[in-house]
Design an enzyme around this catalytic site. Structure first.
Site, short mmCIF file in Angstrom:
data_model
loop_
_atom_site.label_atom_id
_atom_site.label_comp_id
_atom_site.label_asym_id
_atom_site.label_seq_id
_atom_site.Cartn_x
_atom_site.Cartn_y
_atom_site.Cartn_z
N TRP A 158 27.27 -36.51 -26.22
CA TRP A 158 26.49 -35.29 -26.42
C TRP A 158 26.84 -34.22 -25.40
O TRP A 158 26.21 -33.17 -25.34
CB TRP A 158 24.99 -35.60 -26.34
N ASP A 159 27.88 -34.47 -24.60
CA ASP A 159 28.22 -33.58 -23.49
C ASP A 159 28.50 -32.14 -23.94
O ASP A 159 28.36 -31.21 -23.15
CB ASP A 159 29.42 -34.14 -22.71
N GLU A 171 18.14 -43.62 -20.96
CA GLU A 171 19.05 -44.77 -21.09
C GLU A 171 18.58 -46.04 -20.39
O GLU A 171 19.04 -47.13 -20.72
CB GLU A 171 20.47 -44.43 -20.62
N LYS A 227 16.55 -43.02 -15.42
CA LYS A 227 17.89 -42.79 -14.89
C LYS A 227 18.15 -41.32 -14.65
O LYS A 227 18.78 -40.92 -13.68
CB LYS A 227 18.93 -43.35 -15.87
N GLN A 228 17.67 -40.47 -15.58
CA GLN A 228 17.99 -39.05 -15.54
C GLN A 228 16.92 -38.29 -16.30
O GLN A 228 15.99 -38.87 -16.85
CB GLN A 228 19.35 -38.79 -16.18
#
Length: 800
Positions: free
Chosen positions: A354-355, A493, A613-614
């Protein structure tokens, strides 16, 4: 100029991988890491070369299973150039290497303005003789098939002979990422090597499964001294020129090697072998190549340069340099997506995630033709996305979390935890929110460019099918009177199942549900705006049904978003998970960015804890302006006030380990828009993720392209509040004292090179002279019209 260079002095084997990645040279077609030309791949060095979209698929035996992976292929090493000094009687000394030789004054300088890499050093041989070496390298930005290396040898205090080998080396494998080394990395086969008169050698091969033909042809010339016994040899996987050069004290001898690279993916060629030979035969000499290469880079900088004072500006320009090397105007002719780690290494196997969500918003306002080409990559793979949804019993299109050559789901099913040495299940393929990212990019591209034709054709094909998938994924829950999306994984994630649950996935991920509602609303808006003929054709070919629109309307207003303790829940049940003792884990381990690996090695799981995680929920603040986000929640029937959002931000800040390079970027963006004093700390982290290798060794495996592009967009859109809608530029700058002065140029609605500069509370906008109509600017509620050839200076309103 220091702001246009990136320099390393001395030689440190432990950081060589980082330097090689950050000194990569590329042109959008292929890229080559900044490795020392004489060094083969080994513990410290990795001279990788990668062509965009060149993948191969192999099956490996891992943990008792047969695992299939598709990888971007490490191509033959065209850099190879090594040398050694000969004694008076002709006896050869040792080949020079960085690790086994006495190296004096080593310096590596990356020149951003013209895209070249300069390396200088002095070598003291075992017999005491000193040889000065200067090397200049380029991967041509004008001719995407050409790379060149110039090496200048100058003896200090002696005269004699040196031996030089200049070659093409096919003895390569994919081995850049240590945790992948249990996988088969031998992607090349069918080697043939040969020579042609008078100064050319060649090497050709193909990939083992995808059967992509690859050919390289090399021309080597000498200036300042004739070779005493030149020879050419081609054996197996190696084609080399061997030269003995007589050098005189203080006089320079120059060896130039020029290489042409073609693959069978190229257009307008009969075959890659013939194309490479023909191209290398007519290419200019090194000075001529450097001139045209410099001009090509100058043209790119005119369209995309960014100005920020100080060290932050220097890093931002390095980020822009690597974005342009990965995704250049040459990308428009290729069938490629956004490789998450650039063309700089083999991490994530060169896959497309998805970057693009973090990359295209920047490109839209500089190189919209590149954005369109990247969206076309997704459109060509729409049929595979439709098939993936159908195989799961769903309508519409499910785009894969990881994509490669043909659009099938390349997401791994096993993941190696380096801490425990165990292969554990990988459920990241449940990140279905990648479809919303594709839809978001379609919409934002068309807003930024006014490309209604794309929106009504290919854009509509994708957007409507992604909406259809979300509509068929949501299930009505009569107990709460809302629709729910179950069994997914969010951007976080860490959480891929509930504790003790048998089935994978979590329910009602807030980011997934809110973006799904946004997709459904945009799909409805698109259908209503379509010309009558196109709308009729959609219904005629059953790409759309009338009853679907009513369902989309209802679902866009009734998707469930969970809350707990007065904040938006990351997913249903997040607030019921255990709290982690963050202080204890930081004290025990220091760096806990990859908390999931730490917990798994302990026999525990991140699924049990309120630990992310983020950025996950906070990603909503990255994608949408405060006004947009408030309207989205209001559409869904929820009131999210400034206080609610502030509490939500604080809640997840305390529970995020920042195990992704995107986390600092998103948090910096969100905190800056919320006018928070701690925003700069996260912005700095985002800037330094790669240059300081914040993640601890990952940059050597490839730069983090999304984080780099995201920092550029932080300045371009995050700090300015820039939006493109209603045929106007909307601006709502925020104050970030540490970055209070900056400037950039953008392209919008036919206006090339619109200059935007912020200095304190003064915003200056220059519209270049043209035949275009006047440009409308909306600044904090004020509307200003600027005619081409005029400059407007506006004072910002500051909130208390």
């Amino acid at each position: 100029m220091p702001e246009w260079t990136w320099e390393y002095a001395g030689y440190d084997p432990s950081t060589e991988g980082l330097r090689e990645a950050l000194c990569t040279l590329g042109n959008g077609y292929f890229a080559t890491r900044g490795a020392a030309p004489e060094s083969p791949a080994g513990h410290h060095h990795y001279p990788g070369t990668y062509a965009a979209g060149c993948y191969d698929r192999l099956v490996s035996a891992v943990a008792g299973r047969q695992v299939e992976n598709e990888d971007v292929v490490n191509l033959p090493n065209w850099l190879l150039l090594r040398f050694r000094l000969l004694a008076a009687d002709g006896a050869p000394g040792p080949w020079f290497t960085m690790d086994d030789s006495e190296v004096l004054d080593h310096r590596l300088v990356l020149h951003l303005r013209n895209g070249t890499l300069t390396r200088t050093f002095r070598y003291r041989a075992p017999d005491g003789r000193v040889l000065s070496v200067e090397q200049h390298r380029l991967v041509h930005m004008g001719d995407p098939h050409i790379g060149a290396l110039r090496t200048v040898f100058t003896p200090e205090g002696w005269s004699g002979r040196i031996e030089v080998e200049s070659g093409l080396d096919g003895n390569v494998v994919n081995a850049n990422v240590a945790r992948y080394r249990d996988l088969d990395g031998r992607h090349l086969t069918g080697f043939h090597a040969g020579t042609t008169e008078p100064d050319t050698v060649w090497l050709r091969c193909r990939t083992r499964t995808s059967d992509i033909g690859i050919a390289m042809a090399q021309r080597t010339t000498v200036t300042g001294g004739a070779p005493t016994s030149p020879s050419r040899e081609a054996v197996g996987r190696l084609a080399v020129h061997r030269l003995e050069l007589f050098v005189s004290d203080g006089e320079s001898v120059t060896v130039d090697k020029t290489v042409a690279l073609h693959t069978s993916h190229d257009r307008a060629i009969s075959d890659p072998f013939t194309a490479a030979l023909e191209r290398v035969a007519v290419v200019p000499d090194f000075p001529g190549l450097l001139r045209s290469h410099t001009v090509a880079w100058e043209h790119l900088w005119r369209r995309a340069d960014i100005w920020v004072p100080g060290e932050a500006g220097r890093i931002l320009r390095l980020h822009l340099f690597h974005v342009l090397q990965t995704l250049s105007p040459h990308t428009t002719g290729l069938d490629v997506g956004v490789p998450a780690r650039g063309l700089h290494g083999e991490a994530y196997r060169g896959h497309v995630f998805w970057d693009e969500l973090f990359v295209l918003p920047y490109l839209n306002l500089h190189f919209p033709e590149v954005s369109r080409a990247l969206l076309n990559y997704r459109h060509r793979r729409l049929s595979k996305a439709l098939l993936a949804a159908r195989q799961e019993g769903r309508a519409g299109a499910r785009y894969p979390w990881q994509s490669g050559s043909d659009g099938r789901d390349e997401t791994q099913t096993l993941h190696l935890n380096p801490r425990s040495g165990r292969w554990v299940p990988d459920r990241s393929r449940l990140q279905h929110h990648v479809g919303s990212a594709v839809a978001y990019n379609v919409w934002r591209y068309c807003q930024a460019t006014g490309d209604a034709k794309y929106l009504h054709t290919k854009g509509a094909d994708m957007l409507l099918q992604i909406a259809r998938f979300w509509a068929d994924s949501a299930v009505f829950d009569s107990l709460i009177g809302r629709y729910r999306i179950r069994g997914v994984v969010g951007p976080d994630e860490y959480h891929d199942t509930y504790p003790a649950a048998e089935d994978p996935g979590i329910d009602d991920n807030a980011y997934t549900n809110v973006t799904a509602a946004w997709v459904l609303a945009r799909a409805l808006e698109l259908v209503r705006s379509l010309p009558g003929r196109l709308r009729r054709e959609l219904f005629e070919r059953e790409a759309l049904k009338a009853e679907e629109l009513m369902r989309w309307e209802e679902m866009s207003r009734r998707l469930h978003v969970p809350f707990h303790q007065g904040v938006i829940s990351q997913f249903e049940g997040y607030g019921d998970l255990a709290e982690l003792d963050w202080a204890a884990y930081r004290e025990r381990y220091g760096d806990i960015r990859r908390l999931d690996r730490i917990l798994e090695a302990e026999g525990d799981s991140a699924n049990r804890y309120q630990a992310s995680k983020q950025a996950d929920v906070l990603m909503l603040g990255y994608l949408f302006s405060p006004a947009e986000l408030s309207a989205l929640f209001q559409q869904l029937g929820y009131e999210v006030t400034d206080d609610t959002w502030r509490r939500t931000v604080d809640y997840y800040l305390r529970r995020t380990s920042h195990g992704s390079t995107l986390s600092g970027l998103v948090h910096g963006w969100v905190l800056a828009r919320a006018r928070r004093a701690d925003a700069w700390r996260y912005c700095q982290e985002a800037l330094k993720e790669d240059v300081a290798d914040v993640q601890g060794g990952t940059t050597a495996e490839g730069i983090h392209l999304a984080a780099m592009a995201g920092t550029l967009d932080l300045v371009q859109r995050g700090l300015t509040g820039l939006e493109t809608r209603e045929d106007a530029l909307w601006l709502d700058p925020v104050e970030l004292p540490e970055l209070s002065e900056f400037g950039f140029t953008i392209r919008y609605l036919g206006h090339w090179g619109i200059g935007v500069r912020l200095c304190g509370d003064q915003l200056t906008i220059n519209v270049p002279d043209s035949e275009e109509s006047a440009l409308r600017i909306v600044l904090q509620g004020r509307s200003v019209t600027i005619r081409p050839g005029r400059t407007s200076r506006l004072t910002l309103h500051h909130e208390d």
